[in-house]
Design a protein around this motif. Structure first.
Motif, PDB file in Angstrom:
ATOM      1  N   ASN A 113      53.514  28.662   1.185  1.00 21.99           N
ATOM      2  CA  ASN A 113      53.345  29.797   0.059  1.00 21.99           C
ATOM      3  C   ASN A 113      52.482  29.314  -1.135  1.00 21.99           C
ATOM      4  OD1 ASN A 113      55.564  30.762   1.425  1.00 21.99           O
ATOM      5  ND2 ASN A 113      57.047  29.376   0.362  1.00 21.99           N
ATOM      6  N   PRO A 114      51.324  28.955  -0.910  1.00 23.84           N
ATOM      7  CA  PRO A 114      50.187  29.040  -1.850  1.00 23.84           C
ATOM      8  C   PRO A 114      49.887  30.333  -2.539  1.00 23.84           C
ATOM      9  CG  PRO A 114      49.261  28.472   0.405  1.00 23.84           C
ATOM     10  CD  PRO A 114      50.597  28.850   0.424  1.00 23.84           C
ATOM     11  N   SER A 115      49.265  30.449  -3.446  1.00 18.34           N
ATOM     12  CA  SER A 115      48.704  31.523  -4.074  1.00 18.34           C
ATOM     13  C   SER A 115      47.438  31.725  -4.885  1.00 18.34           C
ATOM     14  CB  SER A 115      49.793  32.474  -4.677  1.00 18.34           C
ATOM     15  OG  SER A 115      50.147  31.720  -5.969  1.00 18.34           O
ATOM     16  N   VAL A 116      46.868  32.622  -5.322  1.00 21.93           N
ATOM     17  CA  VAL A 116      45.565  32.361  -5.968  1.00 21.93           C
ATOM     18  C   VAL A 116      45.400  33.343  -7.210  1.00 21.93           C
ATOM     19  CG1 VAL A 116      43.064  32.576  -6.192  1.00 21.93           C
ATOM     20  CG2 VAL A 116      44.261  31.202  -4.313  1.00 21.93           C
ATOM     21  N   SER A 117      45.382  32.993  -8.341  1.00 27.14           N
ATOM     22  CA  SER A 117      45.192  33.986  -9.413  1.00 27.14           C
ATOM     23  C   SER A 117      43.960  33.809 -10.175  1.00 27.14           C
ATOM     24  CB  SER A 117      46.648  34.225 -10.355  1.00 27.14           C
ATOM     25  OG  SER A 117      46.760  32.818 -10.842  1.00 27.14           O
ATOM     26  N   GLY A 118      43.626  34.882 -10.892  1.00 21.55           N
ATOM     27  CA  GLY A 118      42.294  34.898 -11.690  1.00 21.55           C
ATOM     28  C   GLY A 118      41.951  35.907 -12.259  1.00 21.55           C
ATOM     29  N   SER A 119      40.769  35.968 -12.984  1.00 21.30           N
ATOM     30  CA  SER A 119      40.315  37.238 -13.759  1.00 21.30           C
ATOM     31  C   SER A 119      38.635  37.232 -13.334  1.00 21.30           C
ATOM     32  CB  SER A 119      40.257  36.850 -15.143  1.00 21.30           C
ATOM     33  OG  SER A 119      39.596  35.527 -15.417  1.00 21.30           O
ATOM     34  N   ALA A 120      38.086  38.475 -13.767  1.00 19.71           N
ATOM     35  CA  ALA A 120      36.713  38.969 -13.470  1.00 19.71           C
ATOM     36  C   ALA A 120      36.241  39.890 -14.433  1.00 19.71           C
ATOM     37  CB  ALA A 120      36.557  39.286 -11.927  1.00 19.71           C
ATOM     38  N   GLN A 121      35.324  40.441 -14.525  1.00 19.96           N
ATOM     39  CA  GLN A 121      34.764  41.569 -15.158  1.00 19.96           C
ATOM     40  C   GLN A 121      34.159  42.609 -14.283  1.00 19.96           C
ATOM     41  OE1 GLN A 121      35.530  41.420 -18.489  1.00 19.96           O
ATOM     42  NE2 GLN A 121      34.071  43.288 -19.038  1.00 19.96           N
ATOM     43  N   VAL A 122      34.495  43.775 -14.534  1.00 19.08           N
ATOM     44  CA  VAL A 122      33.770  44.671 -13.696  1.00 19.08           C
ATOM     45  C   VAL A 122      32.800  45.773 -14.671  1.00 19.08           C
ATOM     46  CG1 VAL A 122      35.657  46.446 -14.076  1.00 19.08           C
ATOM     47  CG2 VAL A 122      34.217  46.802 -12.064  1.00 19.08           C
ATOM     48  N   SER A 123      31.851  45.890 -14.149  1.00 18.13           N
ATOM     49  CA  SER A 123      30.887  46.823 -14.765  1.00 18.13           C
ATOM     50  C   SER A 123      30.503  48.270 -13.947  1.00 18.13           C
ATOM     51  CB  SER A 123      29.543  46.029 -14.846  1.00 18.13           C
ATOM     52  OG  SER A 123      29.548  45.057 -15.877  1.00 18.13           O
ATOM     53  N   GLY A 124      30.367  49.200 -14.763  1.00 16.14           N
ATOM     54  CA  GLY A 124      29.979  50.673 -14.036  1.00 16.14           C
ATOM     55  C   GLY A 124      29.391  51.410 -15.032  1.00 16.14           C
ATOM     56  N   SER A 125      29.370  52.845 -14.503  1.00 16.30           N
ATOM     57  CA  SER A 125      28.556  53.728 -15.206  1.00 16.30           C
ATOM     58  C   SER A 125      29.009  55.174 -14.952  1.00 16.30           C
ATOM     59  CB  SER A 125      26.846  53.511 -14.887  1.00 16.30           C
ATOM     60  OG  SER A 125      26.685  53.880 -13.348  1.00 16.30           O
ATOM     61  N   ILE A 126      28.669  55.848 -15.773  1.00  8.89           N
ATOM     62  CA  ILE A 126      29.174  57.452 -15.810  1.00  8.89           C
ATOM     63  C   ILE A 126      27.910  58.325 -15.649  1.00  8.89           C
ATOM     64  CG2 ILE A 126      30.280  59.344 -16.481  1.00  8.89           C
ATOM     65  CD1 ILE A 126      32.213  57.375 -17.811  1.00  8.89           C
ATOM     66  N   SER A 127      27.316  58.869 -14.821  1.00 10.34           N
ATOM     67  CA  SER A 127      26.440  59.847 -14.711  1.00 10.34           C
ATOM     68  C   SER A 127      26.330  60.738 -13.549  1.00 10.34           C
ATOM     69  CB  SER A 127      24.878  58.766 -14.447  1.00 10.34           C
ATOM     70  OG  SER A 127      23.897  59.413 -14.212  1.00 10.34           O
ATOM     71  N   ASN A 128      25.545  62.057 -14.112  1.00 16.61           N
ATOM     72  CA  ASN A 128      25.743  63.271 -13.349  1.00 16.61           C
ATOM     73  C   ASN A 128      27.202  63.666 -12.777  1.00 16.61           C
ATOM     74  OD1 ASN A 128      22.904  63.800 -13.710  1.00 16.61           O
ATOM     75  ND2 ASN A 128      22.532  61.883 -12.079  1.00 16.61           N
ATOM     76  N   GLY A 129      28.043  63.263 -13.516  1.00 17.12           N
ATOM     77  CA  GLY A 129      29.353  63.679 -13.010  1.00 17.12           C
ATOM     78  C   GLY A 129      30.278  62.823 -12.293  1.00 17.12           C
ATOM     79  N   SER A 130      29.644  61.687 -11.911  1.00 15.90           N
ATOM     80  CA  SER A 130      30.231  60.530 -11.279  1.00 15.90           C
ATOM     81  C   SER A 130      30.476  59.385 -11.941  1.00 15.90           C
ATOM     82  CB  SER A 130      29.294  60.226 -10.077  1.00 15.90           C
ATOM     83  OG  SER A 130      29.070  61.457  -9.077  1.00 15.90           O
ATOM     84  N   LEU A 131      31.650  58.679 -11.736  1.00 16.35           N
ATOM     85  CA  LEU A 131      31.763  57.355 -12.204  1.00 16.35           C
ATOM     86  C   LEU A 131      31.487  56.351 -10.832  1.00 16.35           C
ATOM     87  CD1 LEU A 131      34.935  56.556 -14.253  1.00 16.35           C
ATOM     88  CD2 LEU A 131      34.037  55.008 -12.411  1.00 16.35           C
ATOM     89  N   CYS A 132      30.943  55.415 -11.395  1.00 16.96           N
ATOM     90  CA  CYS A 132      30.515  54.240 -10.356  1.00 16.96           C
ATOM     91  C   CYS A 132      31.017  52.840 -10.699  1.00 16.96           C
ATOM     92  CB  CYS A 132      28.882  54.315  -9.854  1.00 16.96           C
ATOM     93  SG  CYS A 132      28.454  55.838  -9.271  1.00 16.96           S
ATOM     94  N   LEU A 133      31.495  52.258  -9.828  1.00 17.78           N
ATOM     95  CA  LEU A 133      31.734  50.808 -10.029  1.00 17.78           C
ATOM     96  C   LEU A 133      30.701  50.048  -9.574  1.00 17.78           C
ATOM     97  CD1 LEU A 133      35.820  50.315  -9.719  1.00 17.78           C
ATOM     98  CD2 LEU A 133      34.160  50.892 -11.798  1.00 17.78           C
ATOM     99  N   ASN A 134      29.749  49.344 -10.341  1.00 16.13           N
ATOM    100  CA  ASN A 134      28.368  48.773  -9.852  1.00 16.13           C
ATOM    101  C   ASN A 134      28.430  47.392  -9.567  1.00 16.13           C
ATOM    102  OD1 ASN A 134      27.293  51.261 -10.548  1.00 16.13           O
ATOM    103  ND2 ASN A 134      26.844  50.787 -12.527  1.00 16.13           N
ATOM    104  N   SER A 135      29.109  46.477 -10.225  1.00 15.10           N
ATOM    105  CA  SER A 135      29.312  44.993  -9.887  1.00 15.10           C
ATOM    106  C   SER A 135      30.597  44.463 -10.332  1.00 15.10           C
ATOM    107  CB  SER A 135      28.195  44.325 -10.556  1.00 15.10           C
ATOM    108  OG  SER A 135      28.178  44.388 -11.976  1.00 15.10           O
ATOM    109  N   ILE A 136      31.073  43.247  -9.738  1.00 20.30           N
ATOM    110  CA  ILE A 136      31.912  42.501 -10.455  1.00 20.30           C
ATOM    111  C   ILE A 136      31.446  41.181 -10.622  1.00 20.30           C
ATOM    112  CG2 ILE A 136      34.142  41.409  -9.828  1.00 20.30           C
ATOM    113  CD1 ILE A 136      34.840  44.063  -8.352  1.00 20.30           C
TER     114      ILE A 136
END
Length: 238
Positions: free
Chosen positions: A148-171
């Protein structure tokens, strides 16, 4: 969806709800993009999970042949050990990948991520080594198991809004921590030296835990991060 696939469009009902939410809740702490971003992340996780195991195995980490080795004093003598053939790491599956506290700056957005993963298989490794006590040098063999091992953690997501679209670009900045379930060890009978089993078992179990913790926080963390970013960018139309 390929990197150049056309963004998925929101239905009219969802778009209307989004606009109402946006106009009526500017003073609220919840960013109106939360739901949309987390829906994109859920889709990314669904694509990611089938790929993780193969990526870990192809990188040579399941089985991992050389896990840890060393020696240490155990009172009236010393013990040497080698931990090998660790299996089960490739059973990791992301359960949650959630963004919160989203901030925007012009057309750019970013947010911290929290994630939780489980390993669907126990972790198992082989143990060998020996004791060096006065004139006796008995060998040791056995196994280690972590359930029963598990993993937890954190990160950062970067995105953009352009021409009516929302994009997630990188983590980026993934930071994974290994959480132990039930760890157990079995070592062969040492006869008259059985009183040394407890310190030997503690030594080997601690070494195994440390090696797995380092494996998860470094190599496996890097593999998961790479696999995530292969699935980005992901876009949806507003």
């Amino acid at each position: 969806m390929s990197r150049h696939a056309r963004p998925k469009r929101l239905g009219s009902t969802r778009l209307l709800g989004f606009l109402i939410f946006h106009s009526e809740n500017d003073a609220m702490s919840d960013n109106p993009f939360n739901q949309i971003i987390n829906e994109i992340l859920q889709g990314v996780v669904q694509q990611l999970n089938p790929e993780i195991g193969a990526a870990i195995r192809n990188s040579g980490f399941d089985p991992l042949q050389n896990v840890a080795s060393g020696s240490a004093s155990i009172g009236i003598g010393s013990a040497s050990y080698s931990i090998t053939h660790l299996t089960g790491v490739s059973s990791i599956q992301i359960q949650d990948l959630v963004a919160s506290n989203i901030t925007t700056s012009g057309s750019n957005l970013s947010a911290p991520l929290n994630f939780h993963a489980v390993l669907n298989s126990s972790l198992n490794a082989n143990v060998s080594g020996g004791l060096h006590i006065l004139f006796a040098d008995p060998s040791i063999s056995g196994s280690v198991r972590i359930d029963n091992p598990s993993v937890s953690g954190s990160a950062q997501v970067s995105g953009s809004i352009s021409n009516g679209s929302l994009c997630l670009n990188s983590i980026s900045g993934m930071n994974a921590n290994f959480n132990y379930g039930n760890a157990s060890i079995w070592i062969n009978d040492l006869g008259p030296l059985n009183y040394l089993l407890q310190p030997v078992e503690s030594l080997i179990l601690d070494a195994t835990k440390g090696a797995i913790r380092n494996l998860i926080s470094s190599q496996i963390n890097s593999i998961v991060s790479d696999q995530l970013n292969k699935l980005l960018p992901k876009c949806t139309s507003l």
